[in-house]
Design a protein around this motif. Sequence first.
Motif, PDB file in Angstrom:
ATOM      1  N   VAL A 102      18.438 -11.950  -1.876  1.00 50.30           N
ATOM      2  CA  VAL A 102      17.539 -11.553  -0.632  1.00 50.30           C
ATOM      3  C   VAL A 102      16.861 -10.357  -0.876  1.00 50.30           C
ATOM      4  CG1 VAL A 102      17.367 -11.032   1.949  1.00 50.30           C
ATOM      5  CG2 VAL A 102      18.932 -12.984   0.924  1.00 50.30           C
ATOM      6  N   THR A 103      17.588  -9.473  -1.485  1.00 48.57           N
ATOM      7  CA  THR A 103      16.838  -8.093  -1.682  1.00 48.57           C
ATOM      8  C   THR A 103      16.016  -7.999  -3.014  1.00 48.57           C
ATOM      9  OG1 THR A 103      19.007  -7.360  -2.983  1.00 48.57           O
ATOM     10  CG2 THR A 103      18.857  -6.591  -0.614  1.00 48.57           C
ATOM     11  N   GLU A 104      16.226  -9.185  -3.797  1.00 49.38           N
ATOM     12  CA  GLU A 104      15.430  -9.324  -5.003  1.00 49.38           C
ATOM     13  C   GLU A 104      14.039  -9.814  -4.256  1.00 49.38           C
ATOM     14  OE1 GLU A 104      17.396 -11.871  -7.739  1.00 49.38           O
ATOM     15  OE2 GLU A 104      18.981 -10.226  -8.293  1.00 49.38           O
ATOM     16  N   TRP A 105      13.957 -10.891  -3.628  1.00 47.89           N
ATOM     17  CA  TRP A 105      12.946 -11.411  -2.944  1.00 47.89           C
ATOM     18  C   TRP A 105      12.162 -10.474  -2.414  1.00 47.89           C
ATOM     19  CZ3 TRP A 105      11.838 -12.398   2.358  1.00 47.89           C
ATOM     20  CH2 TRP A 105      10.726 -13.458   2.603  1.00 47.89           C
ATOM     21  N   LEU A 106      12.804  -9.401  -1.459  1.00 46.31           N
ATOM     22  CA  LEU A 106      12.215  -8.439  -0.478  1.00 46.31           C
ATOM     23  C   LEU A 106      11.488  -7.524  -1.494  1.00 46.31           C
ATOM     24  CD1 LEU A 106      14.580  -7.725   2.192  1.00 46.31           C
ATOM     25  CD2 LEU A 106      12.430  -8.731   2.393  1.00 46.31           C
ATOM     26  N   THR A 107      12.092  -7.170  -2.778  1.00 47.73           N
ATOM     27  CA  THR A 107      11.647  -6.007  -3.769  1.00 47.73           C
ATOM     28  C   THR A 107      10.303  -6.804  -4.252  1.00 47.73           C
ATOM     29  OG1 THR A 107      13.843  -4.975  -4.112  1.00 47.73           O
ATOM     30  CG2 THR A 107      12.117  -4.951  -5.740  1.00 47.73           C
ATOM     31  N   GLY A 108      10.444  -8.188  -4.877  1.00 42.09           N
ATOM     32  CA  GLY A 108       9.274  -8.417  -5.198  1.00 42.09           C
ATOM     33  C   GLY A 108       8.012  -8.622  -4.260  1.00 42.09           C
ATOM     34  N   ARG A 109       8.305  -8.933  -3.050  1.00 45.73           N
ATOM     35  CA  ARG A 109       7.355  -9.084  -2.058  1.00 45.73           C
ATOM     36  C   ARG A 109       6.335  -7.613  -1.767  1.00 45.73           C
ATOM     37  NH1 ARG A 109       8.083 -10.832   3.942  1.00 45.73           N
ATOM     38  NH2 ARG A 109       5.883 -11.055   3.644  1.00 45.73           N
ATOM     39  N   GLN A 111       6.416  -5.158  -3.870  1.00 49.24           N
ATOM     40  CA  GLN A 111       5.715  -4.765  -5.104  1.00 49.24           C
ATOM     41  C   GLN A 111       4.235  -5.471  -5.348  1.00 49.24           C
ATOM     42  OE1 GLN A 111       8.544  -5.807  -8.326  1.00 49.24           O
ATOM     43  NE2 GLN A 111       9.715  -3.962  -8.347  1.00 49.24           N
ATOM     44  N   ARG A 112       4.351  -6.869  -4.965  1.00 48.47           N
ATOM     45  CA  ARG A 112       3.081  -7.590  -4.912  1.00 48.47           C
ATOM     46  C   ARG A 112       1.859  -6.934  -4.059  1.00 48.47           C
ATOM     47  NH1 ARG A 112       6.679 -11.476  -5.852  1.00 48.47           N
ATOM     48  NH2 ARG A 112       7.086 -12.153  -3.849  1.00 48.47           N
ATOM     49  N   GLU A 114       2.140  -3.790  -2.895  1.00 49.39           N
ATOM     50  CA  GLU A 114       1.792  -2.497  -3.369  1.00 49.39           C
ATOM     51  C   GLU A 114       0.479  -2.699  -4.398  1.00 49.39           C
ATOM     52  OE1 GLU A 114       5.048  -0.496  -4.814  1.00 49.39           O
ATOM     53  OE2 GLU A 114       5.776  -0.038  -2.728  1.00 49.39           O
ATOM     54  N   LYS A 115       0.570  -3.820  -5.069  1.00 52.17           N
ATOM     55  CA  LYS A 115      -0.394  -4.162  -6.310  1.00 52.17           C
ATOM     56  C   LYS A 115      -1.737  -4.546  -5.492  1.00 52.17           C
ATOM     57  CE  LYS A 115       1.727  -5.556 -10.471  1.00 52.17           C
ATOM     58  NZ  LYS A 115       2.224  -6.469 -11.512  1.00 52.17           N
ATOM     59  N   GLN A 116      -1.623  -5.180  -4.744  1.00 54.11           N
ATOM     60  CA  GLN A 116      -2.620  -5.771  -3.826  1.00 54.11           C
ATOM     61  C   GLN A 116      -3.589  -4.601  -3.268  1.00 54.11           C
ATOM     62  OE1 GLN A 116      -1.696  -8.775  -1.149  1.00 54.11           O
ATOM     63  NE2 GLN A 116      -2.174 -10.663  -2.712  1.00 54.11           N
ATOM     64  N   ALA A 117      -2.936  -3.666  -2.938  1.00 52.51           N
ATOM     65  CA  ALA A 117      -3.247  -2.356  -2.051  1.00 52.51           C
ATOM     66  C   ALA A 117      -3.948  -1.748  -3.084  1.00 52.51           C
ATOM     67  CB  ALA A 117      -2.249  -1.587  -1.335  1.00 52.51           C
ATOM     68  N   GLU A 118      -3.653  -1.661  -4.200  1.00 51.93           N
ATOM     69  CA  GLU A 118      -4.258  -0.747  -5.291  1.00 51.93           C
ATOM     70  C   GLU A 118      -5.636  -1.256  -5.664  1.00 51.93           C
ATOM     71  OE1 GLU A 118      -1.631  -0.738  -8.869  1.00 51.93           O
ATOM     72  OE2 GLU A 118      -0.181   0.525  -7.513  1.00 51.93           O
TER      73      GLU A 118
END
Length: 118
Positions: A102-109, A111-112, A114-118
Amino acid sequence: MSLGTSSIENAAPDQASLKAASKLVSPAKWPERFISGDGGLIFGACQGSGANPYRVVVDLSDLVAKCSCPSRKFPCKHGLALYLLLAQQESSFTAQEPASWVTEWLTGRQQRAEKQAE
């Protein structure tokens, strides 16, 4: 968090998925049903026809779900069923810290996002 049935229906990709999900709204189909300590996530395992249950997680802040099933619909019937189960039988969920998957999924979300915000 209290979910209304209309919120869940609005999250469904189609009526067929909602109908299929309603058949899975039984604690017997969900040997594992958890809610995070802060009430922001629900996660668990849904026993399907295969040997291994499907892992399902739902972020209640935006009703986004992830499931290990092969469905191409988002959320799939398992995610919708977990939503519905919470809405109908919240007391059947056990409070627990999120599992590593679950935490791996949350971390991936995160990160994605943050990338979109850049």
